[in-house]
Design a protein around this motif. Structure first.
Motif, PDB file in Angstrom:
ATOM      1  N   UNK A 146     -20.334  18.988   8.514  1.00  0.00           N
ATOM      2  CA  UNK A 146     -20.466  17.711   7.813  1.00  0.00           C
ATOM      3  C   UNK A 146     -21.691  17.708   6.902  1.00  0.00           C
ATOM      4  N   UNK A 147     -22.798  18.204   7.418  1.00  0.00           N
ATOM      5  CA  UNK A 147     -24.020  18.234   6.617  1.00  0.00           C
ATOM      6  C   UNK A 147     -23.871  19.138   5.401  1.00  0.00           C
ATOM      7  N   UNK A 148     -23.187  20.266   5.571  1.00  0.00           N
ATOM      8  CA  UNK A 148     -22.980  21.189   4.449  1.00  0.00           C
ATOM      9  C   UNK A 148     -22.125  20.557   3.358  1.00  0.00           C
ATOM     10  N   UNK A 149     -21.272  19.610   3.752  1.00  0.00           N
ATOM     11  CA  UNK A 149     -20.441  18.892   2.777  1.00  0.00           C
ATOM     12  C   UNK A 149     -21.136  17.653   2.238  1.00  0.00           C
ATOM     13  N   UNK A 150     -22.435  17.500   2.574  1.00  0.00           N
ATOM     14  CA  UNK A 150     -23.259  16.363   2.126  1.00  0.00           C
ATOM     15  C   UNK A 150     -22.768  15.032   2.681  1.00  0.00           C
ATOM     16  N   UNK A 151     -22.135  15.080   3.836  1.00  0.00           N
ATOM     17  CA  UNK A 151     -21.760  13.855   4.541  1.00  0.00           C
ATOM     18  C   UNK A 151     -22.955  13.416   5.381  1.00  0.00           C
ATOM     19  N   UNK A 152     -23.468  12.211   5.197  1.00  0.00           N
ATOM     20  CA  UNK A 152     -24.627  11.747   5.988  1.00  0.00           C
ATOM     21  C   UNK A 152     -24.312  11.699   7.481  1.00  0.00           C
ATOM     22  N   UNK A 153     -25.206  12.264   8.289  1.00  0.00           N
ATOM     23  CA  UNK A 153     -24.965  12.351   9.725  1.00  0.00           C
ATOM     24  C   UNK A 153     -26.204  11.900  10.494  1.00  0.00           C
ATOM     25  N   UNK A 154     -25.993  11.030  11.468  1.00  0.00           N
ATOM     26  CA  UNK A 154     -27.027  10.625  12.420  1.00  0.00           C
ATOM     27  C   UNK A 154     -26.723  11.333  13.737  1.00  0.00           C
ATOM     28  N   UNK A 155     -27.712  11.992  14.332  1.00  0.00           N
ATOM     29  CA  UNK A 155     -27.436  12.798  15.515  1.00  0.00           C
ATOM     30  C   UNK A 155     -28.239  12.344  16.742  1.00  0.00           C
ATOM     31  N   UNK A 156     -27.726  12.748  17.897  1.00  0.00           N
ATOM     32  CA  UNK A 156     -28.434  12.565  19.161  1.00  0.00           C
ATOM     33  C   UNK A 156     -28.046  13.723  20.076  1.00  0.00           C
ATOM     34  N   UNK A 157     -28.901  14.039  21.021  1.00  0.00           N
ATOM     35  CA  UNK A 157     -28.624  15.155  21.918  1.00  0.00           C
ATOM     36  C   UNK A 157     -27.556  14.816  22.956  1.00  0.00           C
ATOM     37  N   UNK A 158     -27.469  13.557  23.350  1.00  0.00           N
ATOM     38  CA  UNK A 158     -26.599  13.183  24.458  1.00  0.00           C
ATOM     39  C   UNK A 158     -25.329  12.499  23.952  1.00  0.00           C
ATOM     40  N   UNK A 159     -24.189  13.092  24.294  1.00  0.00           N
ATOM     41  CA  UNK A 159     -22.876  12.591  23.880  1.00  0.00           C
ATOM     42  C   UNK A 159     -22.653  11.115  24.229  1.00  0.00           C
ATOM     43  N   UNK A 160     -22.951  10.637  25.456  1.00  0.00           N
ATOM     44  CA  UNK A 160     -22.678   9.217  25.770  1.00  0.00           C
ATOM     45  C   UNK A 160     -23.428   8.247  24.875  1.00  0.00           C
ATOM     46  N   UNK A 161     -24.596   8.675  24.371  1.00  0.00           N
ATOM     47  CA  UNK A 161     -25.387   7.776  23.521  1.00  0.00           C
ATOM     48  C   UNK A 161     -24.654   7.376  22.253  1.00  0.00           C
ATOM     49  N   UNK A 162     -23.765   8.249  21.778  1.00  0.00           N
ATOM     50  CA  UNK A 162     -23.130   8.022  20.479  1.00  0.00           C
ATOM     51  C   UNK A 162     -22.301   6.740  20.457  1.00  0.00           C
ATOM     52  N   UNK A 163     -21.676   6.403  21.559  1.00  0.00           N
ATOM     53  CA  UNK A 163     -20.850   5.192  21.602  1.00  0.00           C
ATOM     54  C   UNK A 163     -21.712   3.936  21.513  1.00  0.00           C
ATOM     55  N   UNK A 164     -22.840   3.954  22.177  1.00  0.00           N
ATOM     56  CA  UNK A 164     -23.740   2.801  22.139  1.00  0.00           C
ATOM     57  C   UNK A 164     -24.467   2.708  20.800  1.00  0.00           C
ATOM     58  N   UNK A 165     -24.789   3.860  20.232  1.00  0.00           N
ATOM     59  CA  UNK A 165     -25.412   3.863  18.905  1.00  0.00           C
ATOM     60  C   UNK A 165     -24.447   3.336  17.851  1.00  0.00           C
ATOM     61  N   UNK A 166     -23.173   3.697  17.981  1.00  0.00           N
ATOM     62  CA  UNK A 166     -22.166   3.198  17.047  1.00  0.00           C
ATOM     63  C   UNK A 166     -22.020   1.688  17.160  1.00  0.00           C
ATOM     64  N   UNK A 167     -21.877   1.195  18.365  1.00  0.00           N
ATOM     65  CA  UNK A 167     -21.732  -0.248  18.546  1.00  0.00           C
ATOM     66  C   UNK A 167     -22.968  -0.994  18.062  1.00  0.00           C
ATOM     67  N   UNK A 168     -24.122  -0.344  18.208  1.00  0.00           N
ATOM     68  CA  UNK A 168     -25.366  -0.971  17.768  1.00  0.00           C
ATOM     69  C   UNK A 168     -25.632  -0.866  16.275  1.00  0.00           C
ATOM     70  N   UNK A 169     -24.720  -0.262  15.539  1.00  0.00           N
ATOM     71  CA  UNK A 169     -24.850  -0.203  14.084  1.00  0.00           C
ATOM     72  C   UNK A 169     -25.753   0.911  13.574  1.00  0.00           C
ATOM     73  N   UNK A 170     -26.080   1.894  14.408  1.00  0.00           N
ATOM     74  CA  UNK A 170     -26.935   2.997  13.969  1.00  0.00           C
ATOM     75  C   UNK A 170     -26.217   3.893  12.966  1.00  0.00           C
TER      76      UNK A 170
END
Length: 285
Positions: A146-170
């Motif tokens: 995704x990054x190589x295609x210049x798609x903006x990406x927000x990352x975290x080390x822990x998979x479960x965090x991604x669902x809460x980050x998404x709901x929180x608008x991160x």
């Protein structure tokens, strides 16, 4: 006295041989759970049943994160791991270069917030998608794509965090392989999440089995078993009869989605792209 000593030594030798045989017929994997991991384990069981019907699979006592899992494979405490391909894994392990899930991981639909579908109704091209932020795991192979295609990406080390980050608008969307988002959303009813309806992001991507770099025997066993399962049709039968896959193919509605394609420059030159029987073809479904 000498006869008794000889008998004792013989018994010890026999016990050692039996122990060695038991160990050689046991494959240790990470401790896993959930539908998508169960499917991979079922595929592993199938291919081993072809090349070594006596082998058994044992799960490690605890579920290890990626970094520790790699260390345990290198130490020989775990025999087989699986992951989306990246250059680091190719350099560190022996790769069984047959896509476990037919390249399914390169067909991505999005988990989004329930009130955000209208935002995605206007996404028609890659440039449109670049105006939004994706969420991904820091060490995932597709994050680099995704990054190589210049798609903006927000990352975290822990998979479960991604669902809460998404709901929180991160970030705006969480790209998932087509067999993943339905159960992930359903298992988190407390979160304001849903599956996006119109878009599929596609790039060449494979999940492979990996073994320790010097474990040539196991590598050959896995490769041979996989080829046998493909040749006799049992792999396709297992894959397409899996309820998770059947549900995903039914719910995705490929023909109704806008397909946005991006390249994967990290694909190894030995990737078997010239073997269509190894890859999912949505146009044929």
């Amino acid at each position: 006295m000498l006869q008794r000593k000889w008998i004792t030594m013989l018994l010890i030798t026999c016990n050692l041989l039996i122990t060695a045989q038991v160990k050689s017929s046991e494959i240790v994997i990470n401790n896993v759970s959930g539908e998508k991991e169960t499917l991979v384990v079922d595929i592993l069981k199938l291919i081993l049943s072809k090349s070594d019907p006596q082998v058994t699979i044992r799960q490690y006592p605890e579920a290890l994160p990626t970094s520790r899992l790699e260390d345990e494979v290198k130490l020989g405490n775990i025999d087989v791991m699986w992951a989306g391909i990246n250059n680091h894994l190719d350099e560190s392990f022996m790769t069984v270069r047959i896509p476990i899930l037919k390249g399914l991981l390169g067909h991505r639909i999005f988990i989004i917030r329930k009130d955000q579908q209208s935002k995605f109704n206007n996404v028609k091209t890659l440039d449109d998608l670049k105006k939004l932020n994706a969420g991904q795991g820091t060490q995932w192979g597709d994050t680099a794509i995704l990054k190589a295609a210049s798609v903006p990406v927000i990352t975290t080390l822990k998979y479960p965090n991604l669902f809460y980050m998404l709901e929180g608008g991160r970030f705006d969307y969480f790209p998932r392989a087509i067999h993943e988002p339905w159960s992930e959303v359903a298992s988190r009813p407390e979160l304001n999440l849903t599956v996006e309806k119109n878009i599929m992001l596609v790039y060449p991507f494979a999940m492979y089995f990996f073994v320790e770099k010097n474990n040539q025997a196991l590598h050959e066993k896995l490769t041979q078993g996989f080829e046998m399962a493909i040749a006799d049709g049992s792999f396709d039968e297992l894959f397409f009869s899996n309820q998770q896959i059947k549900d995903a193919l039914s719910k995705t509605h490929f023909k109704n989605r806008i397909i946005i394609k991006i390249p994967n420059g990290a694909m190894h030159p030995d990737t078997p792209i010239d073997r269509p029987e190894l890859w999912l073809d949505p146009t044929s479904l």
